[in-house]
Design an enzyme around this catalytic site. Sequence first.
Site, PDB file in Angstrom:
ATOM      1  N   ASP A   1       0.868  -1.172   0.000  1.00 62.78           N
ATOM      2  CA  ASP A   1       0.000   0.000   0.000  1.00 62.78           C
ATOM      3  C   ASP A   1       0.906   1.223   0.000  1.00 62.78           C
ATOM      4  OD1 ASP A   1      -1.744   2.063   0.402  1.00 62.78           O
ATOM      5  OD2 ASP A   1      -2.650   1.261   2.229  1.00 62.78           O
ATOM      6  N   LEU A   2       1.002   1.888  -1.139  1.00 70.52           N
ATOM      7  CA  LEU A   2       1.918   3.016  -1.271  1.00 70.52           C
ATOM      8  C   LEU A   2       1.471   4.259  -0.513  1.00 70.52           C
ATOM      9  CD1 LEU A   2       3.062   2.599  -4.950  1.00 70.52           C
ATOM     10  CD2 LEU A   2       4.532   2.678  -2.949  1.00 70.52           C
TER      11      LEU A   2
ATOM     12  N   ASN B   1       3.956   3.603 -10.923  1.00 72.31           N
ATOM     13  CA  ASN B   1       2.729   4.031 -11.606  1.00 72.31           C
ATOM     14  C   ASN B   1       1.468   3.942 -10.762  1.00 72.31           C
ATOM     15  OD1 ASN B   1       2.544   1.150 -11.746  1.00 72.31           O
ATOM     16  ND2 ASN B   1       1.122   1.350 -13.458  1.00 72.31           N
TER      17      ASN B   1
ATOM     18  N   THR C   1       0.232   9.176  -1.712  1.00 73.90           N
ATOM     19  CA  THR C   1       0.188   7.993  -2.576  1.00 73.90           C
ATOM     20  C   THR C   1       0.980   8.188  -3.865  1.00 73.90           C
ATOM     21  OG1 THR C   1      -2.025   7.485  -1.739  1.00 73.90           O
ATOM     22  CG2 THR C   1      -1.334   6.377  -3.768  1.00 73.90           C
TER      23      THR C   1
ATOM     24  N   SER D   1       1.706  12.893 -15.528  1.00 70.12           N
ATOM     25  CA  SER D   1       0.508  13.204 -16.305  1.00 70.12           C
ATOM     26  C   SER D   1       0.625  14.625 -16.830  1.00 70.12           C
ATOM     27  CB  SER D   1      -0.733  13.081 -15.417  1.00 70.12           C
ATOM     28  OG  SER D   1      -1.860  13.676 -16.031  1.00 70.12           O
TER      29      SER D   1
ATOM     30  N   TYR E   1      -7.994  23.311  -0.193  1.00 70.98           N
ATOM     31  CA  TYR E   1      -7.771  22.108  -1.003  1.00 70.98           C
ATOM     32  C   TYR E   1      -8.597  22.137  -2.284  1.00 70.98           C
ATOM     33  CZ  TYR E   1      -7.872  17.103  -2.268  1.00 70.98           C
ATOM     34  OH  TYR E   1      -7.790  15.890  -2.922  1.00 70.98           O
TER      35      TYR E   1
END
Length: 292
Positions: A64-65, A91, A112, A146, A169
């Site tokens: 779990d990154l 990725n 993440t 991206s 945010y």
Amino acid sequence: MWIFGRKGPSGFSACSTAEEVTKGIDGTGLTAVVTVRNLDAGKKVKDSILKDIPDAKIDVMELDLSAMESVRKFASEYNSSGLPLNLLINNAGLMAPPFMLSKDNIELQFATNHLGHFLLTSLLLETMKNTARESQKEGRIVNLSSEGHRFAYKPEGIRFDKINDKSSYSSLSAYGQSKLANILHANELARRLKEEGVEITANSLHPGAISTNLLRHHGFIDGIVSYIGKYVLKNIPQGAATTCYVALHPKVKGVSGEYFVDSNLAKPSPLAVDEDLAKKLWDFSLDLTGLK
């Protein structure tokens, strides 16, 4: 993310591209380990790949990154396994969710999409250096960014003092911030590896607008994109093409610190090539991950 070695590798990938990346390395002698948060889902991906490619060398590991403890556990297990490490593809991706904090109390997209990759790459780098020296084969690190990096918070790009600021945010700007960080990470890593004289390259890329479930947190937009996307978006094999090109193609040998779109060199935003910003992000990331 994927990690590949001549005897055996491992990595993390969104399941949507697992089969295409595995097909891309078929016949190269590399072994792939898909690392996923959900082992049951990962095993289904493995079974699907083996159905199409019976001879594929593939395994599944948990990672779990978004959680540093998970990243450290995985890296420790890999480093102690004695397996080589030739190729690392970062990725994992999370796109534009509502404001949330990771288990480490860091805004989830930044945690993440950037910090997880930064920490894992750092913890595996010595193994990768040893593999490059012993095999005398170039190692490659590939960060999936991206074109969304162009929509990072203005004007600073990376909001070092407001990473966890819920009041200001913006889900899409925070996504852009994390994707900008992917490019800056690859560029600074490339500079350091070149300075050290290690035969490992680091590059970043935009895989293209792909029809996946990344926009699942925006139901209405996701529905429109899904409808229109079948006419204008890349399918998954097309989306994996640039990743496979940068990771495997002989023409990319020795190329480092570059950004690719559609399997060609491309020009990212001015912030993405800001060397001072890259160094500042590096130090900031060291502090957040406890590596400093």
